[in-house]
Design a protein around this motif. Sequence first.
Motif, mmCIF file in Angstrom:
data_model
loop_
_atom_site.group_PDB
_atom_site.id
_atom_site.type_symbol
_atom_site.label_atom_id
_atom_site.label_comp_id
_atom_site.label_asym_id
_atom_site.label_seq_id
_atom_site.Cartn_x
_atom_site.Cartn_y
_atom_site.Cartn_z
ATOM 1 N N TYR A 64 -0.868 -8.350 -2.570
ATOM 2 C CA TYR A 64 -0.608 -7.071 -1.912
ATOM 3 C C TYR A 64 -1.876 -6.222 -1.857
ATOM 4 C CZ TYR A 64 1.193 -2.443 -0.851
ATOM 5 O OH TYR A 64 1.403 -1.212 -0.258
ATOM 6 N N PHE A 65 -2.572 -6.119 -2.981
ATOM 7 C CA PHE A 65 -3.750 -5.251 -3.016
ATOM 8 C C PHE A 65 -4.966 -5.881 -2.346
ATOM 9 C CE2 PHE A 65 -1.130 -3.272 -6.273
ATOM 10 C CZ PHE A 65 -1.279 -1.936 -5.933
ATOM 11 N N THR A 66 -4.949 -7.192 -2.196
ATOM 12 C CA THR A 66 -6.056 -7.855 -1.508
ATOM 13 C C THR A 66 -5.879 -7.802 0.007
ATOM 14 O OG1 THR A 66 -6.420 -9.360 -3.368
ATOM 15 C CG2 THR A 66 -7.320 -10.026 -1.232
ATOM 16 N N TYR A 67 -4.655 -8.076 0.484
ATOM 17 C CA TYR A 67 -4.449 -8.258 1.915
ATOM 18 C C TYR A 67 -3.736 -7.103 2.615
ATOM 19 C CZ TYR A 67 -5.963 -12.998 0.922
ATOM 20 O OH TYR A 67 -6.707 -14.082 0.520
ATOM 21 N N ILE A 68 -3.072 -6.222 1.878
ATOM 22 C CA ILE A 68 -2.406 -5.081 2.511
ATOM 23 C C ILE A 68 -3.154 -3.779 2.183
ATOM 24 C CG2 ILE A 68 -0.280 -3.724 2.656
ATOM 25 C CD1 ILE A 68 1.291 -6.260 2.144
ATOM 26 N N ALA A 69 -3.354 -3.544 0.883
ATOM 27 C CA ALA A 69 -4.148 -2.365 0.508
ATOM 28 C C ALA A 69 -5.616 -2.567 0.856
ATOM 29 C CB ALA A 69 -3.994 -2.092 -0.984
ATOM 30 N N MET A 70 -6.043 -3.832 0.955
ATOM 31 C CA MET A 70 -7.440 -4.201 1.239
ATOM 32 C C MET A 70 -8.401 -3.554 0.238
ATOM 33 S SD MET A 70 -7.536 -4.324 5.422
ATOM 34 C CE MET A 70 -6.641 -2.792 5.638
ATOM 35 N N ASN A 71 -7.923 -3.491 -0.991
ATOM 36 C CA ASN A 71 -8.728 -2.921 -2.075
ATOM 37 C C ASN A 71 -8.251 -3.551 -3.375
ATOM 38 O OD1 ASN A 71 -10.141 -1.454 -3.944
ATOM 39 N ND2 ASN A 71 -9.535 0.559 -3.164
ATOM 40 N N ASP A 72 -8.750 -4.750 -3.672
ATOM 41 C CA ASP A 72 -8.268 -5.438 -4.866
ATOM 42 C C ASP A 72 -8.686 -4.714 -6.144
ATOM 43 O OD1 ASP A 72 -10.945 -5.999 -4.683
ATOM 44 O OD2 ASP A 72 -10.727 -8.183 -4.619
ATOM 45 N N GLY A 73 -9.616 -3.774 -6.039
ATOM 46 C CA GLY A 73 -9.977 -2.969 -7.197
ATOM 47 C C GLY A 73 -8.851 -2.046 -7.634
ATOM 48 N N LEU A 74 -7.931 -1.732 -6.705
ATOM 49 C CA LEU A 74 -6.778 -0.891 -7.044
ATOM 50 C C LEU A 74 -5.789 -1.606 -7.958
ATOM 51 C CD1 LEU A 74 -5.690 1.048 -3.806
ATOM 52 C CD2 LEU A 74 -6.403 2.012 -6.000
ATOM 53 N N LEU A 75 -5.885 -2.932 -8.045
ATOM 54 C CA LEU A 75 -4.924 -3.686 -8.849
ATOM 55 C C LEU A 75 -4.945 -3.223 -10.302
ATOM 56 C CD1 LEU A 75 -2.871 -5.966 -9.199
ATOM 57 C CD2 LEU A 75 -4.783 -7.559 -9.490
ATOM 58 N N THR A 78 -0.274 4.431 -1.392
ATOM 59 C CA THR A 78 -0.038 5.455 -2.415
ATOM 60 C C THR A 78 1.448 5.598 -2.715
ATOM 61 O OG1 THR A 78 -2.008 6.681 -1.715
ATOM 62 C CG2 THR A 78 -0.376 7.874 -3.026
ATOM 63 N N LEU A 79 2.266 5.653 -1.651
ATOM 64 C CA LEU A 79 3.714 5.771 -1.843
ATOM 65 C C LEU A 79 4.261 4.539 -2.555
ATOM 66 C CD1 LEU A 79 6.345 7.303 -1.359
ATOM 67 C CD2 LEU A 79 6.517 6.166 0.875
ATOM 68 N N VAL A 80 3.768 3.365 -2.197
ATOM 69 C CA VAL A 80 4.219 2.137 -2.842
ATOM 70 C C VAL A 80 3.915 2.165 -4.338
ATOM 71 C CG1 VAL A 80 3.780 -0.340 -3.048
ATOM 72 C CG2 VAL A 80 4.159 0.677 -0.793
ATOM 73 N N ILE A 81 2.720 2.613 -4.702
ATOM 74 C CA ILE A 81 2.359 2.678 -6.120
ATOM 75 C C ILE A 81 3.279 3.642 -6.864
ATOM 76 C CG2 ILE A 81 0.572 3.409 -7.745
ATOM 77 C CD1 ILE A 81 -1.519 2.323 -5.833
ATOM 78 N N VAL A 82 3.587 4.783 -6.235
ATOM 79 C CA VAL A 82 4.477 5.765 -6.870
ATOM 80 C C VAL A 82 5.870 5.172 -7.075
ATOM 81 C CG1 VAL A 82 5.643 7.977 -6.561
ATOM 82 C CG2 VAL A 82 3.205 7.768 -6.036
ATOM 83 N N LEU A 83 6.432 4.586 -6.016
ATOM 84 C CA LEU A 83 7.782 4.037 -6.100
ATOM 85 C C LEU A 83 7.849 2.858 -7.069
ATOM 86 C CD1 LEU A 83 8.808 4.167 -2.319
ATOM 87 C CD2 LEU A 83 9.577 5.691 -4.157
ATOM 88 N N MET A 84 6.835 2.014 -7.044
ATOM 89 C CA MET A 84 6.810 0.874 -7.955
ATOM 90 C C MET A 84 6.668 1.337 -9.410
ATOM 91 S SD MET A 84 7.336 -1.979 -6.521
ATOM 92 C CE MET A 84 7.203 -2.943 -5.021
ATOM 93 N N SER A 85 5.945 2.412 -9.618
ATOM 94 C CA SER A 85 5.791 2.940 -10.971
ATOM 95 C C SER A 85 7.137 3.399 -11.524
ATOM 96 C CB SER A 85 4.795 4.106 -10.976
ATOM 97 O OG SER A 85 3.508 3.675 -10.589
ATOM 98 N N VAL A 86 7.920 4.079 -10.695
ATOM 99 C CA VAL A 86 9.250 4.516 -11.131
ATOM 100 C C VAL A 86 10.154 3.299 -11.360
ATOM 101 C CG1 VAL A 86 11.257 5.927 -10.562
ATOM 102 C CG2 VAL A 86 8.973 6.692 -9.895
ATOM 103 N N ALA A 87 10.045 2.307 -10.480
ATOM 104 C CA ALA A 87 10.835 1.091 -10.653
ATOM 105 C C ALA A 87 10.465 0.375 -11.946
ATOM 106 C CB ALA A 87 10.639 0.163 -9.451
ATOM 107 N N MET A 88 9.171 0.367 -12.286
ATOM 108 C CA MET A 88 8.744 -0.266 -13.528
ATOM 109 C C MET A 88 9.160 0.561 -14.746
ATOM 110 S SD MET A 88 7.478 -3.159 -12.792
ATOM 111 C CE MET A 88 6.603 -3.682 -14.263
ATOM 112 N N PHE A 89 9.308 1.854 -14.587
ATOM 113 C CA PHE A 89 9.919 2.677 -15.633
ATOM 114 C C PHE A 89 11.321 2.144 -15.929
ATOM 115 C CE2 PHE A 89 12.806 6.239 -16.546
ATOM 116 C CZ PHE A 89 12.241 6.757 -17.701
ATOM 117 N N GLY A 90 12.050 1.806 -14.872
ATOM 118 C CA GLY A 90 13.380 1.223 -15.039
ATOM 119 C C GLY A 90 13.333 -0.136 -15.706
#
Length: 468
Positions: free
Chosen positions: A275-286, A339-351
Amino acid sequence: MKEEKKTSQKGLSKMLKRFYGVGDCGFTLMSNIESYYFSFFLTNLAQFSLPMVTLITTISSTVDAALSWIYGAILNSIKPLKWGRYRSWLVVIPWLVPFLYAFQFVKIGDGWVSAIIIIVAAIASHVAWNFAYVANVSMISVAGKTPEERSQLSSTRAAWANFSKVIFSYVGPGLAAIMAGFIGEVNQYGAAAFVLGCIMAVLYYAHFRMFDGYEQVQEVQPKDQGQKQAKEKDRTGGMDLIRALLQNPPLIALLIADLAKFMFNFVLMGVATYYFTYIAMNDGLLSAYMLVTNIFCVIGAYLSKALSNRFTTRTTTIGVMAIQAILLIVSYLFYNNVTLVIVLMSVAMFGYGITYACTPALYGDTIIYSEWKTGKNAAGWISGLQNVPLKVSIMTRGIIISACLAMGNFSADINPAETPEGLKNAISIGFMVIPAIALIVAVIALIFGFKLTKEKVEQYTAEIAARS
Protein backbone atom coordinates in the motif's frame (compact mmCIF):
# COMPACT_ATOMS: atom_id res chain seq x y z
CA MET A 1 6.32 -43.87 41.44
CA LYS A 2 5.44 -40.23 41.19
CA GLU A 3 3.04 -38.00 43.01
CA GLU A 4 1.83 -34.52 42.22
CA LYS A 5 3.39 -31.67 44.10
CA LYS A 6 0.78 -29.06 45.04
CA THR A 7 1.24 -25.56 43.77
CA SER A 8 2.52 -23.09 46.34
CA GLN A 9 1.32 -19.84 44.78
CA LYS A 10 -2.07 -18.31 45.51
CA GLY A 11 -3.27 -15.37 43.49
CA LEU A 12 -1.22 -13.59 40.88
CA SER A 13 2.20 -12.29 41.83
CA LYS A 14 3.18 -8.69 41.17
CA MET A 15 5.58 -9.92 38.49
CA LEU A 16 2.78 -11.69 36.61
CA LYS A 17 0.42 -8.74 36.95
CA ARG A 18 3.00 -6.37 35.52
CA PHE A 19 5.28 -8.41 33.29
CA TYR A 20 3.39 -11.45 32.03
CA GLY A 21 3.50 -10.85 28.31
CA VAL A 22 7.15 -9.91 27.89
CA GLY A 23 7.57 -13.31 26.23
CA ASP A 24 4.75 -12.43 23.85
CA CYS A 25 6.51 -9.12 23.26
CA GLY A 26 9.56 -11.06 22.13
CA PHE A 27 7.47 -13.52 20.13
CA THR A 28 5.59 -10.80 18.27
CA LEU A 29 8.78 -8.82 17.75
CA MET A 30 10.28 -11.89 16.09
CA SER A 31 7.21 -12.92 14.06
CA ASN A 32 6.72 -9.36 12.74
CA ILE A 33 9.68 -9.96 10.44
CA GLU A 34 7.52 -12.58 8.73
CA SER A 35 4.28 -10.61 8.98
CA TYR A 36 5.64 -7.45 7.41
CA TYR A 37 8.41 -8.66 5.13
CA PHE A 38 8.04 -12.32 4.08
CA SER A 39 6.04 -11.66 0.92
CA PHE A 40 8.15 -8.60 0.16
CA PHE A 41 11.35 -10.65 0.62
CA LEU A 42 10.09 -13.30 -1.79
CA THR A 43 8.90 -10.89 -4.51
CA ASN A 44 11.35 -7.99 -4.35
CA LEU A 45 14.58 -9.31 -2.79
CA ALA A 46 14.72 -13.01 -3.64
CA GLN A 47 12.85 -12.12 -6.87
CA PHE A 48 10.86 -15.31 -7.21
CA SER A 49 8.11 -15.29 -9.80
CA LEU A 50 4.59 -14.64 -8.48
CA PRO A 51 3.53 -18.30 -9.04
CA MET A 52 6.61 -19.45 -7.09
CA VAL A 53 5.84 -16.97 -4.29
CA THR A 54 2.30 -18.31 -4.12
CA LEU A 55 3.63 -21.88 -4.00
CA ILE A 56 6.12 -21.12 -1.20
CA THR A 57 3.66 -19.22 0.99
CA THR A 58 0.82 -21.67 0.36
CA ILE A 59 2.80 -24.87 1.09
CA SER A 60 4.48 -23.53 4.22
CA SER A 61 1.35 -21.93 5.66
CA THR A 62 -0.90 -24.87 4.74
CA VAL A 63 1.35 -27.38 6.49
CA ASP A 64 1.64 -25.02 9.44
CA ALA A 65 -2.14 -24.69 9.61
CA ALA A 66 -2.67 -28.44 9.22
CA LEU A 67 -0.40 -29.08 12.21
CA SER A 68 -1.81 -26.26 14.33
CA TRP A 69 -4.26 -28.43 16.28
CA ILE A 70 -1.76 -31.05 17.43
CA TYR A 71 0.32 -28.98 19.86
CA GLY A 72 -2.34 -28.61 22.53
CA ALA A 73 -3.39 -32.24 22.03
CA ILE A 74 0.19 -33.40 22.59
CA LEU A 75 0.72 -31.20 25.64
CA ASN A 76 -2.57 -32.35 27.16
CA SER A 77 -1.97 -36.05 26.52
CA ILE A 78 1.72 -36.85 27.06
CA LYS A 79 3.52 -37.34 30.35
CA PRO A 80 4.41 -33.95 31.87
CA LEU A 81 8.04 -32.87 31.72
CA LYS A 82 10.15 -31.95 34.73
CA TRP A 83 8.72 -28.47 35.39
CA GLY A 84 5.05 -29.15 34.65
CA ARG A 85 2.76 -30.07 31.78
CA TYR A 86 2.85 -26.60 30.18
CA ARG A 87 5.51 -24.53 31.94
CA SER A 88 8.32 -26.88 30.90
CA TRP A 89 7.87 -26.02 27.24
CA LEU A 90 8.71 -22.38 27.88
CA VAL A 91 12.33 -23.38 28.42
CA VAL A 92 13.04 -26.62 26.56
CA ILE A 93 12.40 -25.60 22.95
CA PRO A 94 12.49 -21.83 22.20
CA TRP A 95 16.28 -21.91 21.82
CA LEU A 96 15.93 -23.85 18.58
CA VAL A 97 13.81 -21.19 16.92
CA PRO A 98 16.45 -18.57 15.94
CA PHE A 99 18.54 -21.11 14.03
CA LEU A 100 15.55 -22.47 12.10
CA TYR A 101 13.73 -19.17 11.55
CA ALA A 102 16.69 -17.37 9.97
CA PHE A 103 16.74 -19.69 6.96
CA GLN A 104 13.18 -18.69 6.09
CA PHE A 105 14.65 -15.38 4.85
CA VAL A 106 17.85 -16.61 3.23
CA LYS A 107 18.19 -17.21 -0.49
CA ILE A 108 20.69 -19.98 -1.17
CA GLY A 109 21.12 -20.65 -4.87
CA ASP A 110 18.32 -20.20 -7.36
CA GLY A 111 15.05 -21.84 -8.28
CA TRP A 112 13.77 -24.93 -6.50
CA VAL A 113 16.71 -25.43 -4.14
CA SER A 114 16.26 -22.02 -2.55
CA ALA A 115 12.48 -22.41 -2.47
CA ILE A 116 12.69 -25.80 -0.71
CA ILE A 117 15.10 -24.45 1.92
CA ILE A 118 12.74 -21.56 2.65
CA ILE A 119 9.70 -23.85 2.89
CA VAL A 120 11.43 -26.35 5.21
CA ALA A 121 12.78 -23.56 7.41
CA ALA A 122 9.34 -21.94 7.66
CA ILE A 123 7.66 -25.21 8.66
CA ALA A 124 10.38 -26.33 11.11
CA SER A 125 10.65 -22.96 12.87
CA HIS A 126 6.90 -22.73 13.31
CA VAL A 127 6.67 -26.26 14.72
CA ALA A 128 9.34 -25.36 17.28
CA TRP A 129 7.80 -22.09 18.40
CA ASN A 130 4.21 -23.39 18.45
CA PHE A 131 4.87 -25.69 21.41
CA ALA A 132 6.12 -22.73 23.46
CA TYR A 133 3.30 -20.48 22.22
CA VAL A 134 0.57 -22.95 23.19
CA ALA A 135 2.17 -23.68 26.57
CA ASN A 136 2.44 -19.96 27.26
CA VAL A 137 -1.24 -19.31 26.53
CA SER A 138 -2.28 -22.41 28.50
CA MET A 139 -0.65 -20.95 31.61
CA ILE A 140 -3.34 -18.24 31.67
CA SER A 141 -5.91 -20.85 32.71
CA VAL A 142 -3.45 -22.61 35.00
CA ALA A 143 -2.39 -19.51 36.96
CA GLY A 144 -5.63 -17.54 36.60
CA LYS A 145 -8.17 -19.17 38.90
CA THR A 146 -10.94 -16.59 38.47
CA PRO A 147 -12.37 -14.68 35.48
CA GLU A 148 -10.79 -11.50 36.87
CA GLU A 149 -7.33 -13.10 37.08
CA ARG A 150 -7.62 -14.53 33.58
CA SER A 151 -8.73 -11.14 32.30
CA GLN A 152 -5.77 -9.52 34.08
CA LEU A 153 -3.29 -11.93 32.48
CA SER A 154 -4.91 -11.62 29.05
CA SER A 155 -4.90 -7.83 29.19
CA THR A 156 -1.28 -7.59 30.35
CA ARG A 157 -0.19 -10.13 27.74
CA ALA A 158 -1.96 -8.21 24.99
CA ALA A 159 -0.46 -4.89 26.05
CA TRP A 160 3.07 -6.31 25.95
CA ALA A 161 2.46 -8.12 22.65
CA ASN A 162 1.18 -5.00 20.98
CA PHE A 163 3.88 -2.86 22.57
CA SER A 164 6.35 -5.03 20.67
CA LYS A 165 4.91 -3.64 17.45
CA VAL A 166 5.76 -0.14 18.60
CA ILE A 167 9.28 -1.33 19.33
CA PHE A 168 9.39 -3.05 15.95
CA SER A 169 8.50 0.16 14.12
CA TYR A 170 11.84 1.50 15.37
CA VAL A 171 13.90 -1.68 15.63
CA GLY A 172 12.69 -3.78 12.69
CA PRO A 173 13.55 -1.65 9.66
CA GLY A 174 16.71 -0.30 11.31
CA LEU A 175 17.95 -3.75 12.32
CA ALA A 176 17.35 -5.06 8.79
CA ALA A 177 19.24 -2.10 7.33
CA ILE A 178 22.19 -2.72 9.66
CA MET A 179 22.25 -6.39 8.72
CA ALA A 180 22.13 -5.46 5.02
CA GLY A 181 25.44 -3.69 5.51
CA PHE A 182 27.01 -6.87 6.90
CA ILE A 183 25.57 -9.69 4.78
CA GLY A 184 23.89 -7.98 1.84
CA GLU A 185 20.41 -6.69 1.09
CA VAL A 186 18.93 -10.01 -0.07
CA ASN A 187 19.49 -11.85 3.23
CA GLN A 188 19.09 -8.92 5.63
CA TYR A 189 15.81 -10.23 7.03
CA GLY A 190 17.36 -13.61 7.78
CA ALA A 191 19.93 -12.03 10.08
CA ALA A 192 17.27 -9.83 11.69
CA ALA A 193 15.08 -12.91 12.24
CA PHE A 194 17.93 -14.67 14.05
CA VAL A 195 18.58 -11.75 16.40
CA LEU A 196 14.91 -11.28 17.27
CA GLY A 197 14.48 -15.05 17.68
CA CYS A 198 17.19 -15.02 20.35
CA ILE A 199 15.38 -12.19 22.16
CA MET A 200 12.15 -14.23 22.07
CA ALA A 201 13.87 -17.25 23.67
CA VAL A 202 15.28 -15.13 26.51
CA LEU A 203 11.91 -13.50 27.25
CA TYR A 204 10.05 -16.83 27.20
CA TYR A 205 12.55 -17.97 29.81
CA ALA A 206 11.41 -14.96 31.88
CA HIS A 207 7.85 -16.34 31.70
CA PHE A 208 9.17 -19.72 32.79
CA ARG A 209 10.60 -18.10 35.91
CA MET A 210 7.45 -16.05 36.63
CA PHE A 211 5.22 -19.13 36.64
CA ASP A 212 7.33 -21.01 39.17
CA GLY A 213 4.96 -22.54 41.74
CA TYR A 214 1.75 -22.08 39.76
CA GLU A 215 1.60 -25.49 38.10
CA GLN A 216 1.58 -28.96 39.61
CA VAL A 217 4.77 -30.91 39.00
CA GLN A 218 5.73 -34.52 39.52
CA GLU A 219 7.94 -35.65 42.38
CA VAL A 220 9.50 -39.08 42.82
CA GLN A 221 7.56 -41.12 45.36
CA PRO A 222 9.42 -43.40 47.83
CA LYS A 223 9.54 -47.06 46.79
CA ASP A 224 7.62 -48.21 49.87
CA GLN A 225 4.66 -46.19 48.66
CA GLY A 226 4.17 -48.23 45.56
CA GLN A 227 0.50 -47.62 45.01
CA LYS A 228 -0.62 -46.88 41.52
CA GLN A 229 -1.27 -43.23 40.90
CA ALA A 230 -4.71 -42.30 39.61
CA LYS A 231 -4.88 -40.82 36.17
CA GLU A 232 -4.15 -37.14 36.10
CA LYS A 233 -7.24 -35.04 35.79
CA ASP A 234 -5.71 -32.94 33.05
CA ARG A 235 -4.39 -35.88 31.02
CA THR A 236 -6.79 -36.61 28.20
CA GLY A 237 -7.38 -39.28 25.59
CA GLY A 238 -8.47 -38.87 21.99
CA MET A 239 -12.20 -39.04 22.69
CA ASP A 240 -11.85 -36.55 25.54
CA LEU A 241 -10.32 -34.08 23.09
CA ILE A 242 -13.02 -34.64 20.50
CA ARG A 243 -15.77 -34.14 23.09
CA ALA A 244 -14.08 -30.99 24.38
CA LEU A 245 -14.47 -29.52 20.88
CA LEU A 246 -17.70 -30.95 19.51
CA GLN A 247 -19.67 -30.52 22.73
CA ASN A 248 -18.58 -26.93 23.04
CA PRO A 249 -20.58 -24.63 20.68
CA PRO A 250 -19.12 -21.45 22.24
CA LEU A 251 -15.62 -22.69 21.40
CA ILE A 252 -16.54 -23.29 17.74
CA ALA A 253 -18.04 -19.78 17.46
CA LEU A 254 -14.96 -18.31 19.12
CA LEU A 255 -12.61 -20.11 16.71
CA ILE A 256 -14.47 -18.50 13.79
CA ALA A 257 -14.24 -15.05 15.39
CA ASP A 258 -10.58 -15.55 16.23
CA LEU A 259 -9.84 -16.42 12.61
CA ALA A 260 -11.32 -13.09 11.54
CA LYS A 261 -9.34 -11.25 14.21
CA PHE A 262 -6.05 -12.70 13.05
CA MET A 263 -6.93 -12.28 9.35
CA PHE A 264 -7.48 -8.59 10.03
CA ASN A 265 -4.07 -8.27 11.64
CA PHE A 266 -1.92 -10.40 9.35
CA VAL A 267 -3.47 -9.31 6.05
CA LEU A 268 -3.10 -5.66 7.04
CA MET A 269 0.54 -6.18 7.98
CA GLY A 270 1.30 -8.16 4.84
CA VAL A 271 -0.35 -5.70 2.45
CA ALA A 272 0.85 -2.52 4.20
CA THR A 273 4.21 -2.58 2.42
CA TYR A 274 2.49 -2.72 -0.96
CA TYR A 275 0.00 0.00 0.00
CA PHE A 276 2.68 2.50 0.98
CA THR A 277 4.91 1.60 -1.95
CA TYR A 278 2.35 1.62 -4.76
CA ILE A 279 -0.58 3.75 -3.52
CA ALA A 280 0.94 6.21 -1.05
CA MET A 281 4.11 6.13 -3.22
CA ASN A 282 6.10 6.78 -0.07
CA ASP A 283 7.42 3.58 1.48
CA GLY A 284 9.09 5.72 4.14
CA LEU A 285 5.61 6.30 5.60
CA LEU A 286 5.41 2.60 6.49
CA SER A 287 7.49 3.09 9.64
CA ALA A 288 5.29 5.99 10.75
CA TYR A 289 2.16 3.95 10.02
CA MET A 290 3.52 1.01 12.01
CA LEU A 291 4.37 3.27 14.93
CA VAL A 292 1.02 5.08 15.08
CA THR A 293 -1.20 2.03 14.57
CA ASN A 294 0.74 -0.06 17.07
CA ILE A 295 0.58 2.65 19.72
CA PHE A 296 -3.18 2.53 19.28
CA CYS A 297 -2.99 -1.27 19.66
CA VAL A 298 -1.20 -0.95 22.99
CA ILE A 299 -3.75 1.58 24.26
CA GLY A 300 -6.61 -0.69 23.19
CA ALA A 301 -5.09 -3.69 24.95
CA TYR A 302 -4.48 -1.63 28.09
CA LEU A 303 -8.10 -0.42 28.17
CA SER A 304 -9.61 -3.82 27.35
CA LYS A 305 -9.93 -4.89 30.98
CA ALA A 306 -11.91 -1.77 31.91
CA LEU A 307 -14.18 -2.19 28.89
CA SER A 308 -14.71 -5.89 29.63
CA ASN A 309 -15.62 -5.11 33.23
CA ARG A 310 -18.04 -2.44 32.04
CA PHE A 311 -19.73 -4.29 29.17
CA THR A 312 -18.55 -7.95 29.62
CA THR A 313 -15.82 -9.48 27.50
CA ARG A 314 -18.26 -11.00 24.99
CA THR A 315 -20.17 -7.76 24.38
CA THR A 316 -16.96 -5.76 24.07
CA THR A 317 -15.55 -8.15 21.48
CA ILE A 318 -18.70 -8.15 19.36
CA GLY A 319 -19.10 -4.36 19.43
CA VAL A 320 -15.47 -3.63 18.64
CA MET A 321 -15.35 -6.07 15.72
CA ALA A 322 -18.44 -4.46 14.20
CA ILE A 323 -16.85 -1.00 14.46
CA GLN A 324 -13.62 -2.29 12.90
CA ALA A 325 -15.53 -3.63 9.90
CA ILE A 326 -17.19 -0.24 9.34
CA LEU A 327 -13.86 1.58 9.55
CA LEU A 328 -12.30 -0.74 6.97
CA ILE A 329 -15.14 -0.25 4.51
CA VAL A 330 -14.89 3.55 4.83
CA SER A 331 -11.11 3.30 4.32
CA TYR A 332 -11.64 1.43 1.06
CA LEU A 333 -13.96 4.14 -0.24
CA PHE A 334 -11.15 6.69 0.24
CA TYR A 335 -8.07 4.53 -0.32
CA ASN A 336 -6.26 7.24 -2.26
CA ASN A 337 -6.50 9.58 0.73
CA VAL A 338 -3.45 8.30 2.59
CA THR A 339 -3.84 10.51 5.67
CA LEU A 340 -7.47 9.47 6.17
CA VAL A 341 -6.53 5.82 5.70
CA ILE A 342 -3.84 6.06 8.37
CA VAL A 343 -6.31 7.68 10.79
CA LEU A 344 -9.04 5.09 10.18
CA MET A 345 -6.61 2.18 10.30
CA SER A 346 -5.19 3.49 13.57
CA VAL A 347 -8.64 3.44 15.16
CA ALA A 348 -9.26 -0.02 13.72
CA MET A 349 -5.98 -1.22 15.21
CA PHE A 350 -7.08 0.25 18.54
CA GLY A 351 -9.96 -2.21 18.24
CA TYR A 352 -7.57 -5.04 17.42
CA GLY A 353 -5.71 -4.34 20.65
CA ILE A 354 -8.99 -4.76 22.54
CA THR A 355 -10.05 -7.99 20.81
CA TYR A 356 -6.55 -9.45 21.07
CA ALA A 357 -6.75 -8.98 24.83
CA CYS A 358 -10.33 -10.25 25.13
CA THR A 359 -10.16 -13.52 23.22
CA PRO A 360 -7.81 -15.46 25.57
CA ALA A 361 -10.22 -14.69 28.42
CA LEU A 362 -13.09 -15.98 26.26
CA TYR A 363 -11.12 -19.17 25.61
CA GLY A 364 -10.75 -19.47 29.38
CA ASP A 365 -14.54 -19.42 29.66
CA THR A 366 -14.83 -22.23 27.11
CA ILE A 367 -12.29 -24.26 29.11
CA ILE A 368 -14.50 -23.94 32.19
CA TYR A 369 -17.57 -24.86 30.14
CA SER A 370 -15.80 -27.90 28.68
CA GLU A 371 -14.73 -29.21 32.08
CA TRP A 372 -18.24 -28.69 33.44
CA LYS A 373 -19.72 -30.46 30.43
CA THR A 374 -17.31 -33.39 30.07
CA GLY A 375 -15.65 -33.74 33.48
CA LYS A 376 -12.19 -33.42 31.94
CA ASN A 377 -9.79 -30.50 32.13
CA ALA A 378 -8.71 -29.89 28.53
CA ALA A 379 -6.96 -26.56 29.12
CA GLY A 380 -3.95 -27.37 26.95
CA TRP A 381 -6.04 -28.74 24.10
CA ILE A 382 -8.44 -25.79 24.01
CA SER A 383 -5.67 -23.25 24.51
CA GLY A 384 -3.79 -24.98 21.70
CA LEU A 385 -6.78 -24.61 19.42
CA GLN A 386 -6.11 -20.87 19.47
CA ASN A 387 -3.27 -21.83 17.17
CA VAL A 388 -5.70 -23.02 14.48
CA PRO A 389 -7.24 -19.64 13.54
CA LEU A 390 -3.80 -18.06 13.93
CA LYS A 391 -2.23 -20.46 11.43
CA VAL A 392 -5.19 -20.55 9.05
CA SER A 393 -5.11 -16.76 8.94
CA ILE A 394 -1.42 -16.85 8.06
CA MET A 395 -2.20 -19.35 5.30
CA THR A 396 -5.05 -17.24 3.94
CA ARG A 397 -2.88 -14.13 4.19
CA GLY A 398 -0.48 -15.53 1.61
CA ILE A 399 -3.33 -16.60 -0.64
CA ILE A 400 -5.13 -13.24 -0.30
CA ILE A 401 -2.01 -11.18 -0.98
CA SER A 402 -1.01 -13.26 -3.99
CA ALA A 403 -4.57 -13.28 -5.38
CA CYS A 404 -4.95 -9.51 -5.02
CA LEU A 405 -1.57 -8.85 -6.62
CA ALA A 406 -2.45 -11.17 -9.48
CA MET A 407 -5.84 -9.47 -9.87
CA GLY A 408 -4.01 -6.16 -10.24
CA ASN A 409 -1.41 -7.62 -12.67
CA PHE A 410 1.42 -6.90 -10.24
CA SER A 411 5.03 -6.96 -11.39
CA ALA A 412 8.13 -6.05 -9.40
CA ASP A 413 9.18 -3.95 -12.41
CA ILE A 414 6.27 -1.51 -12.02
CA ASN A 415 7.38 2.03 -11.23
CA PRO A 416 5.42 3.11 -8.11
CA ALA A 417 4.87 6.55 -9.64
CA GLU A 418 3.12 4.86 -12.58
CA THR A 419 1.02 2.34 -10.64
CA PRO A 420 -2.14 1.46 -12.59
CA GLU A 421 -5.43 2.22 -10.87
CA GLY A 422 -6.39 -1.44 -11.19
CA LEU A 423 -3.42 -2.49 -9.07
CA LYS A 424 -4.21 0.20 -6.49
CA ASN A 425 -7.77 -1.05 -6.24
CA ALA A 426 -6.65 -4.68 -5.95
CA ILE A 427 -4.20 -3.85 -3.16
CA SER A 428 -6.91 -1.90 -1.32
CA ILE A 429 -9.35 -4.81 -1.57
CA GLY A 430 -6.80 -7.01 0.20
CA PHE A 431 -5.94 -4.27 2.68
CA MET A 432 -9.50 -3.34 3.64
CA VAL A 433 -12.46 -5.16 2.07
CA ILE A 434 -11.56 -8.81 2.70
CA PRO A 435 -10.71 -8.28 6.41
CA ALA A 436 -13.97 -6.32 6.81
CA ILE A 437 -16.00 -9.23 5.44
CA ALA A 438 -14.23 -11.63 7.82
CA LEU A 439 -15.05 -9.39 10.80
CA ILE A 440 -18.74 -9.27 9.85
CA VAL A 441 -18.83 -13.08 9.81
CA ALA A 442 -17.15 -13.08 13.24
CA VAL A 443 -19.77 -10.78 14.72
CA ILE A 444 -22.57 -13.05 13.49
CA ALA A 445 -20.82 -16.16 14.87
CA LEU A 446 -20.36 -14.64 18.33
CA ILE A 447 -23.90 -13.28 18.56
CA PHE A 448 -25.52 -16.62 17.77
CA GLY A 449 -22.87 -19.13 18.89
CA PHE A 450 -21.10 -17.76 21.98
CA LYS A 451 -23.74 -17.47 24.68
CA LEU A 452 -21.60 -17.93 27.79
CA THR A 453 -22.24 -15.17 30.31
CA LYS A 454 -20.12 -14.24 33.32
CA GLU A 455 -22.85 -15.58 35.63
CA LYS A 456 -22.90 -18.95 33.85
CA VAL A 457 -19.13 -19.26 33.98
CA GLU A 458 -19.11 -18.54 37.71
CA GLN A 459 -21.86 -21.13 38.20
CA TYR A 460 -19.92 -23.77 36.23
CA THR A 461 -16.75 -22.97 38.19
CA ALA A 462 -18.54 -23.47 41.50
CA GLU A 463 -20.04 -26.78 40.36
CA ILE A 464 -16.63 -28.03 39.21
CA ALA A 465 -15.17 -27.12 42.61
CA ALA A 466 -18.01 -28.93 44.35
CA ARG A 467 -17.31 -32.11 42.36
CA SER A 468 -13.68 -32.00 43.42
